[in-house]
Design a protein around this motif. Structure first.
Motif, PDB file in Angstrom:
ATOM      1  N   THR A 102       0.851  -1.182   0.000  1.00 24.85           N
ATOM      2  CA  THR A 102       0.000   0.000   0.000  1.00 24.85           C
ATOM      3  C   THR A 102       0.888   1.234   0.000  1.00 24.85           C
ATOM      4  N   SER A 103       0.326   2.373  -0.369  1.00 22.13           N
ATOM      5  CA  SER A 103       1.112   3.606  -0.311  1.00 22.13           C
ATOM      6  C   SER A 103       1.510   3.914   1.131  1.00 22.13           C
ATOM      7  N   ARG A 104       0.662   3.595   2.078  1.00 22.91           N
ATOM      8  CA  ARG A 104       0.983   3.825   3.492  1.00 22.91           C
ATOM      9  C   ARG A 104       2.195   2.998   3.923  1.00 22.91           C
ATOM     10  N   GLU A 105       2.250   1.732   3.473  1.00 19.56           N
ATOM     11  CA  GLU A 105       3.404   0.892   3.815  1.00 19.56           C
ATOM     12  C   GLU A 105       4.681   1.432   3.192  1.00 19.56           C
ATOM     13  N   MET A 106       4.595   1.908   1.947  1.00 20.36           N
ATOM     14  CA  MET A 106       5.783   2.432   1.286  1.00 20.36           C
ATOM     15  C   MET A 106       6.314   3.666   2.011  1.00 20.36           C
ATOM     16  N   LEU A 107       5.418   4.546   2.401  1.00 23.83           N
ATOM     17  CA  LEU A 107       5.841   5.747   3.107  1.00 23.83           C
ATOM     18  C   LEU A 107       6.447   5.402   4.465  1.00 23.83           C
ATOM     19  N   ARG A 108       5.878   4.413   5.144  1.00 24.78           N
ATOM     20  CA  ARG A 108       6.434   3.980   6.432  1.00 24.78           C
ATOM     21  C   ARG A 108       7.839   3.413   6.263  1.00 24.78           C
ATOM     22  N   LEU A 109       8.058   2.678   5.197  1.00 26.92           N
ATOM     23  CA  LEU A 109       9.386   2.131   4.948  1.00 26.92           C
ATOM     24  C   LEU A 109      10.411   3.244   4.760  1.00 26.92           C
ATOM     25  N   ILE A 110      10.077   4.240   3.971  1.00 27.61           N
ATOM     26  CA  ILE A 110      11.016   5.344   3.752  1.00 27.61           C
ATOM     27  C   ILE A 110      11.293   6.065   5.067  1.00 27.61           C
ATOM     28  N   ARG A 111      10.260   6.336   5.838  1.00 26.06           N
ATOM     29  CA  ARG A 111      10.456   7.023   7.113  1.00 26.06           C
ATOM     30  C   ARG A 111      11.326   6.215   8.057  1.00 26.06           C
ATOM     31  N   GLY A 112      11.206   4.891   7.980  1.00 28.24           N
ATOM     32  CA  GLY A 112      12.016   4.032   8.825  1.00 28.24           C
ATOM     33  C   GLY A 112      13.473   3.957   8.411  1.00 28.24           C
ATOM     34  N   LEU A 113      13.785   4.521   7.256  1.00 32.63           N
ATOM     35  CA  LEU A 113      15.157   4.541   6.755  1.00 32.63           C
ATOM     36  C   LEU A 113      15.731   5.949   6.715  1.00 32.63           C
ATOM     37  N   ALA A 114      14.989   6.893   7.261  1.00 33.18           N
ATOM     38  CA  ALA A 114      15.338   8.303   7.092  1.00 33.18           C
ATOM     39  C   ALA A 114      16.682   8.678   7.701  1.00 33.18           C
ATOM     40  N   ASP A 115      17.135   7.932   8.698  1.00 38.24           N
ATOM     41  CA  ASP A 115      18.406   8.273   9.333  1.00 38.24           C
ATOM     42  C   ASP A 115      19.600   7.599   8.660  1.00 38.24           C
ATOM     43  N   LEU A 116      19.357   6.826   7.614  1.00 38.35           N
ATOM     44  CA  LEU A 116      20.464   6.203   6.896  1.00 38.35           C
ATOM     45  C   LEU A 116      21.139   7.226   5.975  1.00 38.35           C
ATOM     46  N   ASN A 117      22.272   6.826   5.426  1.00 41.46           N
ATOM     47  CA  ASN A 117      23.096   7.731   4.623  1.00 41.46           C
ATOM     48  C   ASN A 117      22.637   7.731   3.166  1.00 41.46           C
ATOM     49  N   ILE A 118      21.456   8.314   2.930  1.00 39.48           N
ATOM     50  CA  ILE A 118      20.877   8.328   1.579  1.00 39.48           C
ATOM     51  C   ILE A 118      21.578   9.389   0.739  1.00 39.48           C
TER      52      ILE A 118
END
Length: 315
Positions: A262-278
């Protein structure tokens, strides 16, 4: 990093969101600011597709849907447009009649843009563009961890003998040494393959997989744990094919597969990676001819927004 106060988006209380040029999130154009930190750029190109065409119209479609985005992101508790200078860098011109030339053009333009800004988020276009984008970012960071959200592996070898298509970019990237083979992953993959050999080849190319089924059965936290353990703090490039979403959340794409996120799951995944070195990202395969009520474009615009927010908050 810019040394002046960032110029944010057009004030929607003074100018209606539906008025004016549709830059991403109504942000300033790169030529309208003295310097920039993060650039959103389009690549209107879809010569590499194997099924439905139309992703060449993706960048403009996503920009239109992004008019409603606002400056404060409560989920990440960040105002990305006011802590970093974020701009719309327009579109990269890619020859629609010559795929090899187009790939070279994207690489050259992304390399040039990368010399002006710290980070780039690219709106496609088909997934072919991930290859030249990775070539460009390799010049800046060397081999990067690749986190690839997609219904498909995109590590196939050729189509009709052609080595460069939207189904092959990550095989070519691995072969060219552009990716960190100890830290790269696919997320959200699902659906039929040509054979079990596809998975065996994929593993040899340096990828681990968090399938859509794994996420369904174990949840977002478990998926994030696997991803974070694999990636660590290595320079991370995130490539998101919008078909990672279920067709109910992203009908406007070229190769839809049932059973997606779902779009909600995708957004949650990105937020859960926000502190990584993107260090860079792309969002590709939005094909507006198959979209309904901007469902796909709205999802894609929010995905880009979360990526920009994560990049801005990290530094």
């Amino acid at each position: 990093m810019t040394e002046h106060t960032p110029q944010g988006p057009v004030d929607a209380s003074l100018t209606p969101r539906y008025a004016g040029i549709a830059t991403f999130a109504k942000l300033p154009r790169i030529e309208d600011v003295p310097a920039a930190d993060i650039a959103v750029v389009g690549v209107p190109f879809d010569t590499g597709v194997s099924f439905r065409p139309g992703a060449r119209f993706g960048p403009s479609h996503v920009r239109e849907a992004s008019r409603l985005l606002r400056p404060y992101n409560p989920a990440q508790d960040v105002s990305p447009f006011y802590i970093k200078q974020v701009v719309d860098a327009g579109d990269i011109v890619a020859n629609p009649f010559n795929l090899d030339e187009a790939v070279d053009q994207v690489e050259a333009a992304a390399t040039e843009l990368g010399e002006k800004v710290d980070k780039i988020v690219t709106i496609g276009g088909d997934h072919t563009i991930a290859l030249p984008l990775l070539r460009a970012i390799n010049k800046k960071h060397g081999p990067v961890a690749v986190l690839h959200f997609d219904a498909h592996l995109d590590t196939w070898d050729t189509y009709f003998g052609a080595p460069t298509t939207h189904g092959t970019p990550f095989r070519r990237a691995s072969e060219e040494g552009l990716i960190d083979m100890t830290a790269s992953m696919h997320g959200g993959t699902r659906g039929p393959l040509y054979g079990k050999q596809d998975l065996e080849d994929d593993a040899m190319l340096g990828f681990q997989i968090v399938t859509s089924e794994f996420i369904e059965e174990n949840g977002i936290p478990a998926a994030l744990e696997k991803i974070r353990k694999r990636v660590g703090d290595k320079p991370l490039y995130i490539s998101i094919d919008i078909d990672v979403l279920d067709p109910s959340h992203a009908p406007g794409t070229g190769t839809p597969e049932a059973g997606g996120l779902t779009s909600r799951e995708m957004l949650r995944l990105i937020r859960g990676l926000a502190d990584l070195n993107i260090v860079g990202a792309d969002v590709v395969e939005v094909a507006p001819a198959y979209d309904h009520a901007q469902i796909t474009a709205v999802a894609a615009s929010h995905v880009v927004y979360e990526l920009v927010s994560a990049m801005a908050a990290r530094d």
